[in-house]
Design a protein around this motif. Structure first.
Motif, PDB file in Angstrom:
ATOM      1  N   CYS A   1     -63.168  16.196   9.675  1.00 28.50           N
ATOM      2  CA  CYS A   1     -62.474  17.192   8.979  1.00 28.50           C
ATOM      3  C   CYS A   1     -62.967  18.009   8.063  1.00 28.50           C
ATOM      4  O   CYS A   1     -64.072  17.753   7.636  1.00 28.50           O
ATOM      5  N   PHE A   2     -62.462  19.184   7.591  1.00 30.58           N
ATOM      6  CA  PHE A   2     -63.149  20.161   6.849  1.00 30.58           C
ATOM      7  C   PHE A   2     -61.991  21.188   6.141  1.00 30.58           C
ATOM      8  O   PHE A   2     -60.871  21.082   6.566  1.00 30.58           O
ATOM      9  N   MET A   3     -62.357  21.603   5.127  1.00 35.12           N
ATOM     10  CA  MET A   3     -61.322  22.557   4.281  1.00 35.12           C
ATOM     11  C   MET A   3     -61.529  23.822   4.389  1.00 35.12           C
ATOM     12  O   MET A   3     -62.706  24.315   4.114  1.00 35.12           O
ATOM     13  N   ILE A   4     -60.568  24.703   4.429  1.00 39.88           N
ATOM     14  CA  ILE A   4     -60.731  26.183   4.432  1.00 39.88           C
ATOM     15  C   ILE A   4     -60.167  26.688   3.395  1.00 39.88           C
ATOM     16  O   ILE A   4     -58.722  26.544   3.175  1.00 39.88           O
TER      17      ILE A   4
ATOM     18  N   LYS B   1     -63.994  31.484   4.578  1.00 43.05           N
ATOM     19  CA  LYS B   1     -64.723  30.609   3.644  1.00 43.05           C
ATOM     20  C   LYS B   1     -64.186  29.234   3.976  1.00 43.05           C
ATOM     21  O   LYS B   1     -63.111  28.801   4.095  1.00 43.05           O
ATOM     22  N   PHE B   2     -65.209  28.286   4.072  1.00 40.71           N
ATOM     23  CA  PHE B   2     -64.904  26.822   4.357  1.00 40.71           C
ATOM     24  C   PHE B   2     -66.052  25.873   3.640  1.00 40.71           C
ATOM     25  O   PHE B   2     -67.032  26.311   3.056  1.00 40.71           O
ATOM     26  N   ILE B   3     -65.791  24.516   3.538  1.00 44.85           N
ATOM     27  CA  ILE B   3     -66.728  23.810   3.045  1.00 44.85           C
ATOM     28  C   ILE B   3     -67.367  22.936   4.157  1.00 44.85           C
ATOM     29  O   ILE B   3     -66.602  22.136   5.004  1.00 44.85           O
ATOM     30  N   PRO B   4     -68.753  23.339   4.306  1.00 43.52           N
ATOM     31  CA  PRO B   4     -69.239  22.395   5.263  1.00 43.52           C
ATOM     32  C   PRO B   4     -69.021  20.809   5.269  1.00 43.52           C
ATOM     33  O   PRO B   4     -69.263  20.410   4.262  1.00 43.52           O
ATOM     34  N   SER B   5     -68.814  20.234   6.428  1.00 46.32           N
ATOM     35  CA  SER B   5     -68.405  18.738   6.423  1.00 46.32           C
ATOM     36  C   SER B   5     -69.439  18.197   7.602  1.00 46.32           C
ATOM     37  O   SER B   5     -70.012  18.740   8.243  1.00 46.32           O
TER      38      SER B   5
END
Length: 403
Positions: free
Chosen positions: A340-343, A332-336
């Motif tokens: 940088c991005f968040m998992i 699961k991650f936040i599309p960026s």
């Protein structure tokens, strides 16, 4: 909404002297370190190492491994491409005049170039050693014990440290379901707000707040407050800039940096755009002469019309490739749209960070509001391949109780 008190952390001009800086800066403000992304990444790494030493008795540090492979450093949103060739040439040439503050009028030339490209008058431009200085100074100038600092959560933390120095309350508001700033909640947070901070694209999520939302915030914010729009990562996306709000003379300050797409994080050059009366209030907190290397490298970078689109594509291609891999593995991650991005690791993020360090891969920090999320910076394709190998190994192992 939450408010917090942070723990203590471990204008276009030829520059004021160190003496005048100390004369005008408040004692607390002068003593407060200016928080940069690099400093925050370093602090998080040091805290992580201290935690690991306490739990396991050792402190892993970024080192070349036994096979001569250097550590993978994707923890501070740096650009592994570094300065462009023209910027490097400008740095080399500038070193010859480094014994003088600004022998060739480089700062005037840079301001003139910025004015031409951005469509704002020269007196609406202030150049600093990175964008962290004007961010810090804006918060000090416009926030106080009666004028709170309003920010999203999670978002870039540097302004909160400055608010602490100003004695201002920090008011944090969750992102929306689309991971944008909830501008209506932020604008309504306090009728006496000092600074409303919008980082777009946001750090750490790399997500966008629609421009129409930011325009609405500028028109509807409390009287006397300043909308601080941080566009450090704007070049990495296709999003429209808010520089036109400066052109319209609104109560906004827009920040830009040469640290991200231009690859000059270690060279230090940034810009604040705003009305002269707003920028003048920042000057009391310091404006020393800039390194001639940074000024001339910045001007050289701006003179390369294909630099931004070329680098944006390189970083986007690597980011998209990484996202496809994450999707294929069910992570699961936040599309960026940024570097940088968040998992969402589904377990304490600090535990994952520590386990990644054991593989000599150093990823970014966590945010208190999302303790299971970790931020990852986009590196080179080779670095992201190493990240994938290490992350798969870490996530296949059971979570430990150490965190």
């Amino acid at each position: 909404m939450s408010s917090s008190k942070l723990p203590s952390p471990s204008l276009h001009t030829r520059g004021t002297s160190r003496r005048s800086f100390l004369r005008y800066a408040g004692l607390t403000a002068a003593a407060m370190p200016i928080m940069t992304e690099g400093r925050l990444a370093w602090a998080a790494q040091q805290q992580q190492q201290q935690d690991q030493q306490h739990v396991r008795g050792h402190r892993p540090k970024p080192t070349v491994d036994a096979n001569g492979v250097p550590p993978v450093m994707i923890n501070a949103n740096e650009n592994p491409l570094g300065p462009s060739q023209s910027a490097l040439a400008a740095i080399d040439a500038s070193a010859l005049t480094g014994g003088r503050y600004d022998a060739n009028g480089g700062l005037d030339k840079l301001v003139a170039l910025l004015s031409q490209q951005m469509g704002v008058p020269e007196d609406h431009i202030a150049v600093y050693a990175g964008s962290s200085e004007p961010l810090h100074f804006t918060v000090l100038a416009f926030s106080s014990d009666t004028k709170p600092y309003i920010t999203a959560d999670p978002s870039y933390e540097a302004g909160m440290w400055a608010a602490q120095a100003a004695g201002a309350k920090v008011s944090k508001w969750p992102l929306t379901d689309s991971y944008a700033h909830d501008v209506k909640a932020m604008v309504a947070a306090s009728p006496t707000a000092g600074v409303i901070y919008i980082c777009n694209p946001n750090n750490p999520t790399g997500t966008l707040t629609p421009k129409e939302d930011i325009v609405w915030a500028a028109k509807n914010k409390p009287a006397g407050s300043v909308l601080l729009i941080d566009e450090a990562y704007i070049h990495l996306s296709e999003a429209p800039s808010c520089i036109d709000l400066v052109q319209q003379g609104q109560d906004v300050i827009v920040l830009r940096t040469f640290s991200k797409v231009y690859g000059m994080a270690g060279i230090r050059c940034g810009v604040a755009f705003g009305r002269p009366d707003l920028l003048a209030k920042l000057q009391r907190y310091g404006m020393n002469p800039l390194p001639v290397t940074a000024v001339n490298a910045a001007a050289a970078s701006l003179s390369e019309p294909e630099l931004v689109p070329t680098r944006r594509k390189i970083i986007a291609d690597t980011r998209i490739s990484t996202f496809k891999w994450l999707e294929s593995k069910g992570y699961k991650f936040i599309p960026s749209v940024s570097n940088c991005f968040m998992i969402d690791t589904g377990r304490p993020g600090k535990e994952v960070i520590a386990a990644m360090q054991a593989h000599n891969v150093f990823i970014g920090r966590t945010w208190p509001v999302w303790p299971n999320h970790v931020r990852v910076s986009v590196g080179t394709p080779a670095e992201m391949a190493a990240f994938q190998t290490a992350f798969a190994a870490v996530m296949s192992a059971p979570a430990t109780a150490s965190a």
